[in-house]
Design an enzyme around this catalytic site. Structure first.
Site, PDB file in Angstrom:
ATOM      1  N   TYR A 223       0.138 -28.494 -20.827  1.00 25.96           N
ATOM      2  CA  TYR A 223      -0.671 -27.837 -21.876  1.00 25.96           C
ATOM      3  C   TYR A 223      -1.177 -26.457 -21.437  1.00 25.96           C
ATOM      4  CZ  TYR A 223      -0.653 -32.648 -23.516  1.00 25.96           C
ATOM      5  OH  TYR A 223      -0.254 -33.922 -23.889  1.00 25.96           O
ATOM      6  N   ILE A 230      -4.913 -22.378 -22.390  1.00 30.83           N
ATOM      7  CA  ILE A 230      -4.953 -23.834 -22.262  1.00 30.83           C
ATOM      8  C   ILE A 230      -5.106 -24.452 -23.642  1.00 30.83           C
ATOM      9  CG2 ILE A 230      -6.180 -25.787 -21.241  1.00 30.83           C
ATOM     10  CD1 ILE A 230      -7.140 -23.799 -19.071  1.00 30.83           C
ATOM     11  N   CYS A 231      -4.233 -25.383 -23.951  1.00 28.02           N
ATOM     12  CA  CYS A 231      -4.268 -26.057 -25.243  1.00 28.02           C
ATOM     13  C   CYS A 231      -5.105 -27.329 -25.101  1.00 28.02           C
ATOM     14  CB  CYS A 231      -2.846 -26.390 -25.692  1.00 28.02           C
ATOM     15  SG  CYS A 231      -2.764 -27.174 -27.312  1.00 28.02           S
ATOM     16  N   MET A 232      -6.400 -27.175 -25.360  1.00 27.26           N
ATOM     17  CA  MET A 232      -7.332 -28.300 -25.324  1.00 27.26           C
ATOM     18  C   MET A 232      -8.286 -28.185 -26.501  1.00 27.26           C
ATOM     19  SD  MET A 232      -8.259 -28.596 -21.264  1.00 27.26           S
ATOM     20  CE  MET A 232      -9.656 -29.644 -21.635  1.00 27.26           C
ATOM     21  N   HIS A 291      -3.320 -25.569 -34.983  1.00 27.90           N
ATOM     22  CA  HIS A 291      -3.923 -26.902 -34.958  1.00 27.90           C
ATOM     23  C   HIS A 291      -4.932 -27.095 -36.087  1.00 27.90           C
ATOM     24  CE1 HIS A 291      -2.044 -28.631 -31.463  1.00 27.90           C
ATOM     25  NE2 HIS A 291      -2.293 -27.545 -30.743  1.00 27.90           N
TER      26      HIS A 291
END
Length: 304
Positions: A223, A230-232, A291
């Site tokens: 991620y 950062i894909c969080m 998202h």
């Protein structure tokens, strides 16, 4: 004799007829003289005994009732003008009072709208400054507490260095990941002691998340995207909570690296690719937009 008397009568009638126009003309001239005298303010009385002249000249009587200077009634209006003046400057005096003129404002009188407007403008300019100062104090207290808590960690999971001695810009070293993961094996093989990340805290932290990106080493998968973004979800405004601490965020990141099969990039071509904060910010903005449109997908249980 009768003929002589008729001639005398005719002469008198002729004289009377010839004198009457002059007589009327003189009376008109006298009337206009009186009107001019009334215009100069020397007389205010109507011309006596000549009502036909008043009917022939209605403008004169109408002019007397007007408040023009010098006329009979106009003079009275001029004399009353000073009494009528105080209410008129009240509107103008407000501006003078707003300008701070001490002579224009009576003792104990309220301040004019000029001062009220100035005070309101000053108040509006002070509110954002006071609010910003309050937010800075909240952010500073929270981050000082965060630093103290991280310094007390017994497992030395992470460590912090301030960038240019700024309390709001941190370089965080992640020293540990799951020792059963391939990422940990990569770290051992490349002699990588830690994964370095940068965290910058916005003005309204802790009510908004920090911006976090990986600085080194270059990672793939896990991620971690272009520029170290950062894909969080918890790093987005929608997924963030003010109760999250930096330690908790870093532990979640370490778990997501392992869950996403993160590896240290060893390919020469990828390691030379542009790697900047600007690129990371653009990538993060794009993924947040995606998202928000399609939602955050929960990884399957088989991924751990």
């Amino acid at each position: 004799m009768a003929t002589l008397l008729r001639k005398i009568g005719l002469i008198r009638l002729h004289n009377r007829d010839t004198e009457d126009p002059k007589h009327h003309h003189n009376h008109r001239g006298g009337g206009s003289g009186q009107q001019s005298a009334s215009l100069r303010g020397k007389g205010g009385a109507k011309s006596g005994g000549h009502k036909p002249q008043q009917q022939q000249h209605p403008a004169a009587s109408a002019g007397d009732a007007s408040p023009g200077p010098g006329k009979g009634k106009g003079k009275r209006a001029v004399e009353l003008a000073p009494r009528d003046k105080p209410p008129q400057p009240a509107a103008g005096a407000a501006g003078a009072a707003g300008a701070g003129g001490p002579r224009e404002r009576a003792p104990g009188a309220r301040a004019g709208p000029g001062l009220a407007v100035a005070a309101a403008a000053a108040g509006c300019s002070l509110v954002p400054a006071a609010r910003q100062q309050h937010c800075t104090q909240v952010r500073s207290r929270r981050l000082m507490k965060e630093l103290q808590d991280i310094a007390r960690l017994s497992d030395r999971f992470i460590s912090v260095e301030l960038v240019d001695e700024s309390l709001f810009d941190w370089n965080v070293k992640l020293h540990q990941v799951d020792k059963d993961s391939v990422l940990w094996q990569d770290m051992k093989e490349t002699n990588t002691e830690f994964i370095l990340l940068n965290l910058t805290f916005p003005d309204n932290f802790p009510f908004s998340p920090p911006f976090m990106r990986v600085l080194s080493p270059r990672l793939e998968n896990g991620y971690v995207l272009d520029g170290g973004a950062i894909c969080m979800e918890l790093l987005t405004p929608r997924g963030w909570s003010s109760a999250y601490t930096v330690e908790a965020v870093m532990r979640q990141f370490a778990a997501s690296l392992v869950k996403g099969q993160g590896r240290i990039c060893r390919k020469a071509g990828k390691s030379k690719k542009s790697f900047s904060r600007k690129e990371a910010e653009a990538t993060f903005k794009s993924l947040v937009k995606t998202h928000e449109k399609y939602g955050w997908v929960t990884p399957p249980v088989s991924d751990g």
